[in-house]
Design a protein around this motif. Structure first.
Motif, PDB file in Angstrom:
ATOM      1  N   HIS A 209       0.964  -0.931  -0.246  1.00 23.59           N
ATOM      2  CA  HIS A 209      -0.040   0.220   0.015  1.00 23.59           C
ATOM      3  C   HIS A 209       1.291   1.367  -0.110  1.00 23.59           C
ATOM      4  CE1 HIS A 209      -2.948   2.610   1.247  1.00 23.59           C
ATOM      5  NE2 HIS A 209      -2.433   3.063   1.927  1.00 23.59           N
ATOM      6  N   SER A 210       1.828   1.586   0.307  1.00 26.66           N
ATOM      7  CA  SER A 210       2.817   2.432   0.680  1.00 26.66           C
ATOM      8  C   SER A 210       4.315   2.519   0.951  1.00 26.66           C
ATOM      9  CB  SER A 210       2.286   3.620   1.918  1.00 26.66           C
ATOM     10  OG  SER A 210       2.978   1.765   2.877  1.00 26.66           O
ATOM     11  N   PRO A 211       5.243   2.871   0.184  1.00 25.82           N
ATOM     12  CA  PRO A 211       6.537   2.819   0.590  1.00 25.82           C
ATOM     13  C   PRO A 211       7.099   1.847   1.504  1.00 25.82           C
ATOM     14  CG  PRO A 211       6.456   4.953  -0.568  1.00 25.82           C
ATOM     15  CD  PRO A 211       4.938   4.519   0.139  1.00 25.82           C
ATOM     16  N   GLU A 212       6.532   2.383   2.896  1.00 24.39           N
ATOM     17  CA  GLU A 212       7.239   2.000   4.229  1.00 24.39           C
ATOM     18  C   GLU A 212       6.585   0.481   3.763  1.00 24.39           C
ATOM     19  OE1 GLU A 212       6.641   6.130   4.549  1.00 24.39           O
ATOM     20  OE2 GLU A 212       4.509   4.393   3.525  1.00 24.39           O
ATOM     21  N   VAL A 213       5.459   0.263   3.592  1.00 28.47           N
ATOM     22  CA  VAL A 213       5.512  -1.394   3.359  1.00 28.47           C
ATOM     23  C   VAL A 213       6.330  -2.582   2.315  1.00 28.47           C
ATOM     24  CG1 VAL A 213       3.564  -3.394   3.097  1.00 28.47           C
ATOM     25  CG2 VAL A 213       2.867  -1.123   4.031  1.00 28.47           C
ATOM     26  N   LEU A 214       6.276  -1.442   1.174  1.00 27.32           N
ATOM     27  CA  LEU A 214       7.534  -1.860   0.196  1.00 27.32           C
ATOM     28  C   LEU A 214       8.934  -2.177   0.729  1.00 27.32           C
ATOM     29  CD1 LEU A 214       6.173   0.116  -2.541  1.00 27.32           C
ATOM     30  CD2 LEU A 214       5.472  -2.608  -2.616  1.00 27.32           C
ATOM     31  N   ARG A 215       9.351  -1.373   1.664  1.00 26.88           N
ATOM     32  CA  ARG A 215      10.331  -1.225   2.306  1.00 26.88           C
ATOM     33  C   ARG A 215      10.429  -2.692   3.351  1.00 26.88           C
ATOM     34  NH1 ARG A 215      10.589   4.430   1.453  1.00 26.88           N
ATOM     35  NH2 ARG A 215      11.539   5.130   0.079  1.00 26.88           N
TER      36      ARG A 215
END
Length: 236
Positions: A209-215
């Protein structure tokens, strides 16, 4: 590393999934793994048959939006001929809602992300952030994309996906029964899957959903491996 393959990053649609920042996370990885990367802000590139014929991997991050008949035909033709396709979350599993032919190609469509108890909602996107577990399937535990990984927890949108049985499901997530939701038994959705379509390969991960999740280390690794798995490796 000398570029030996070509990747096409197509991004746009709803800004809430941060398509530019999200794809920028993975472009250096593609370059480090021998891809020449082309970035397009419009999916009309799919209608360019010569460009698509030379593309080994499509990475799409386009939530909702629309696709023209020519672009969709070009996308399907490219995948059938061996171009790989990869993506995450709404950028691939909630694209072009009005196109049944796109849905058939991808093999899964976002339906909803259940929310918190009404008393716990703040009126922003966090209302849909729930703690949940991504659980590897038996196939997933044997697959190169998931090698060395185990079940892992996230606190973000948990996708409820409508799907079919042509997918090879590598991980799932289960939506529990809650008294404030209308369903009456737990429902399990694919969270990571692959799909073979003609000579092409498709990879989808629903977290992101967000860059934080992708990281998140697990999410990032799965997507990186999924892109490499999906890519055409032998030139036609």
């Amino acid at each position: 590393m000398t570029a030996t393959r070509k990747a096409l990053v197509v991004r746009g649609g709803w800004d809430g999934h941060h398509p530019v920042e999200a794809t920028d996370i993975f472009i250096p990885f593609l370059q480090e793994n021998g891809f020449e990367v082309r970035v397009e802000e419009s999916n009309e590139v799919y209608a360019d048959e010569s460009a698509m014929a030379g593309t080994d991997l499509i990475v799409q991050s386009v939530t909702m939006s629309e696709i023209s008949d020519d672009a969709l035909k070009g996308l399907r033709r490219a995948v059938e001929r061996g171009t790989g396709m990869a993506g995450w979350h709404g950028g691939i599993a909630d694209s072009y809602r009005s196109s049944s032919d796109y849905l058939q190609l991808i093999g899964g469509q976002f339906a909803t992300h259940p929310s918190k108890h009404p008393d716990a909602r703040a009126g922003d996107e966090s209302d849909n952030f729930l703690p949940y577990t991504v659980e590897l399937t038996e196939l997933g535990r044997r697959h190169e994309i998931m090698a060395g990984l185990d079940d892992f927890a996230l606190n973000t949108e948990q996708y409820w996906v409508l799907t079919d049985d042509l997918n090879d499901v590598l991980a799932t997530t289960t939506h529990p029964v809650q008294p404030y939701h209308p369903w009456h038994r737990p429902s399990t959705s694919p969270a990571v899957w692959t799909r073979e379509w003609g000579a092409g390969r498709i990879f989808v991960a629903t977290p992101g959903h967000s860059p934080e999740v992708l990281r998140d280390d697990n999410v990032r690794m799965i997507i990186e491996r999924g892109m490499l798995w999906a890519s055409r490796t032998v030139s036609e």
